[in-house]
Scaffold this motif. Structure first.
Motif, PDB file in Angstrom:
ATOM      1  N   ALA A 144       0.823  -1.210   0.000  1.00 33.83           N
ATOM      2  CA  ALA A 144       0.000   0.000   0.000  1.00 33.83           C
ATOM      3  C   ALA A 144       0.853   1.253   0.000  1.00 33.83           C
ATOM      4  O   ALA A 144       0.385   2.320   0.395  1.00 33.83           O
ATOM      5  CB  ALA A 144      -0.934  -0.010   1.211  1.00 33.83           C
ATOM      6  N   SER A 145       2.103   1.157  -0.425  1.00 30.93           N
ATOM      7  CA  SER A 145       2.959   2.350  -0.472  1.00 30.93           C
ATOM      8  C   SER A 145       2.391   3.340  -1.476  1.00 30.93           C
ATOM      9  O   SER A 145       1.712   2.958  -2.437  1.00 30.93           O
ATOM     10  CB  SER A 145       4.385   1.968  -0.864  1.00 30.93           C
ATOM     11  OG  SER A 145       4.431   1.559  -2.219  1.00 30.93           O
ATOM     12  N   GLU A 146       2.671   4.602  -1.275  1.00 34.62           N
ATOM     13  CA  GLU A 146       2.126   5.642  -2.153  1.00 34.62           C
ATOM     14  C   GLU A 146       2.556   5.428  -3.597  1.00 34.62           C
ATOM     15  O   GLU A 146       1.760   5.579  -4.530  1.00 34.62           O
ATOM     16  CB  GLU A 146       2.590   7.015  -1.664  1.00 34.62           C
ATOM     17  CG  GLU A 146       1.980   8.171  -2.454  1.00 34.62           C
ATOM     18  CD  GLU A 146       2.366   9.522  -1.887  1.00 34.62           C
ATOM     19  OE1 GLU A 146       2.148  10.531  -2.587  1.00 34.62           O
ATOM     20  OE2 GLU A 146       2.892   9.571  -0.755  1.00 34.62           O
ATOM     21  N   GLU A 157      -0.965 -11.524   6.912  1.00 36.25           N
ATOM     22  CA  GLU A 157      -0.944 -11.576   8.375  1.00 36.25           C
ATOM     23  C   GLU A 157       0.329 -10.939   8.918  1.00 36.25           C
ATOM     24  O   GLU A 157       1.434 -11.210   8.441  1.00 36.25           O
ATOM     25  CB  GLU A 157      -1.037 -13.028   8.855  1.00 36.25           C
ATOM     26  CG  GLU A 157      -2.376 -13.689   8.545  1.00 36.25           C
ATOM     27  CD  GLU A 157      -2.436 -15.115   9.076  1.00 36.25           C
ATOM     28  OE1 GLU A 157      -1.540 -15.482   9.866  1.00 36.25           O
ATOM     29  OE2 GLU A 157      -3.356 -15.846   8.699  1.00 36.25           O
ATOM     30  N   GLY A 158       0.172 -10.065   9.920  1.00 39.03           N
ATOM     31  CA  GLY A 158       1.303  -9.438  10.585  1.00 39.03           C
ATOM     32  C   GLY A 158       1.986  -8.350   9.788  1.00 39.03           C
ATOM     33  O   GLY A 158       3.054  -7.870  10.173  1.00 39.03           O
ATOM     34  N   ALA A 159       1.381  -7.935   8.653  1.00 44.16           N
ATOM     35  CA  ALA A 159       1.995  -6.882   7.820  1.00 44.16           C
ATOM     36  C   ALA A 159       0.907  -5.914   7.381  1.00 44.16           C
ATOM     37  O   ALA A 159       0.083  -6.246   6.533  1.00 44.16           O
ATOM     38  CB  ALA A 159       2.701  -7.480   6.608  1.00 44.16           C
ATOM     39  N   VAL A 160       0.912  -4.733   8.000  1.00 48.32           N
ATOM     40  CA  VAL A 160      -0.093  -3.724   7.667  1.00 48.32           C
ATOM     41  C   VAL A 160       0.183  -3.159   6.276  1.00 48.32           C
ATOM     42  O   VAL A 160       1.324  -2.838   5.932  1.00 48.32           O
ATOM     43  CB  VAL A 160      -0.070  -2.583   8.714  1.00 48.32           C
ATOM     44  CG1 VAL A 160      -1.076  -1.496   8.337  1.00 48.32           C
ATOM     45  CG2 VAL A 160      -0.356  -3.124  10.097  1.00 48.32           C
TER      46      VAL A 160
END
Length: 290
Positions: free
Chosen positions: A235-237, A278-281
């Motif tokens: 989800a990086s810009e 899982e475990g990574a926003v």
């Protein structure tokens, strides 16, 4: 007018079955259909309402066709029918209307078709045949330079759009399908006598609707490519900006479809194409096709 017989259904045998072959009756019926259309726009629009409007215009076209009428009035009825069938996503009716309108009816009436209607023809065939462009090229080859100037901006735009779709250049498709990429040559173009401002707006809306439909098809194809190429998405810009362009999704400068990347990705999660890691926003696992 509400119960006037259809030429095709009555075959001239039903009482009043030939009424719509009369030019004066046709013009009276056009006023009646116009009132129905204005009422439709003013109310909550439904699929049934769209279909009823298309049926009324089809009945009028049948009378015009049976009477072999080919003048500015006939052109206006066919043009309005074409725009409405495109807006209401009725490709069967669109194909039927186009088969008589372009170039036959324009030629008979010695009237030059507006560029917006020419683009509706070509966009319709790009969508109907997608991803094949066979029928698009067949119809393009039938358009004389007088109808579509090969040195014009409109020709350059539709040709580049078709090429970009064919070569899966979705970044370029995204740029070419923005409103500002084609808005300038959808300006007023006289066809059926004096310019009808309402018809001009309707034709522009029809082109926009077809472009949005083409964007949707290209988006689905782009997702097939991305889904097969990547195991994860972030989800990086930077990634979001790139994905929005690849998937022809809404940004401040795009066509105005309103579908954002986040909304689209939420939909793919519901479809089982993506799942949060899982475990990574801000990361998603791409679920491969089995």
């Amino acid at each position: 007018m509400e119960h006037i017989a259809s030429v095709s259904r009555s075959s001239g045998l039903e009482q009043g079955g030939d009424a719509l072959k009369d030019s004066k009756v046709q013009e009276q019926y056009r006023v009646f259909v116009g009132e129905k259309l204005h009422k439709f726009w003013a109310e909550k629009q439904t699929k049934d309402g769209q279909e009823n409007i298309l049926i009324l215009f089809r009945k009028l076209r049948e009378g015009i066709f049976a009477s072999k009428r080919s003048d500015a009035f006939a052109i206006e009825v066919y043009e309005t029918s074409l725009c409405l069938s495109s807006l209401f996503d009725s490709p069967i009716q669109t194909s039927s209307i186009l088969s008589h309108l372009l170039p036959e009816l324009y030629t008979s009436a010695s009237i030059q078709p507006p560029i917006s209607l020419v683009l509706i023809l070509l966009l319709h065939h790009l969508i109907a045949g997608y991803p094949s462009q066979k029928t698009y090229f067949e119809h393009l080859s039938c358009l004389s330079p007088n109808v579509l100037d090969r040195t014009s901006e409109a020709y350059s735009w539709i040709s580049n759009l078709a090429t970009s779709l064919r070569t899966l250049n979705h970044i370029k498709v995204e740029a070419l399908s923005r409103h500002d990429a084609y808005r300038q040559f959808l300006s007023v173009s006289k066809s059926s006598g004096e310019t009808n401002d309402e018809l001009v707006r309707l034709s522009q809306d029809a082109v926009h609707a077809l472009v949005e439909r083409l964007r949707s098809k290209a988006r689905d194809k782009a997702w097939v490519v991305l889904r097969s190429a990547y195991r994860e998405l972030s989800a990086s810009e930077e990634t979001q900006t790139w994905m929005a362009k690849c998937l022809l999704l809404s940004t401040e400068q795009t066509s105005g479809s309103g579908l954002s990347l986040q909304e689209w990705m939420d939909g793919r999660c519901r479809d089982g194409h993506l799942r949060p890691k899982e475990g990574a926003v801000g990361r998603w696992i791409v679920c491969k096709v089995r």
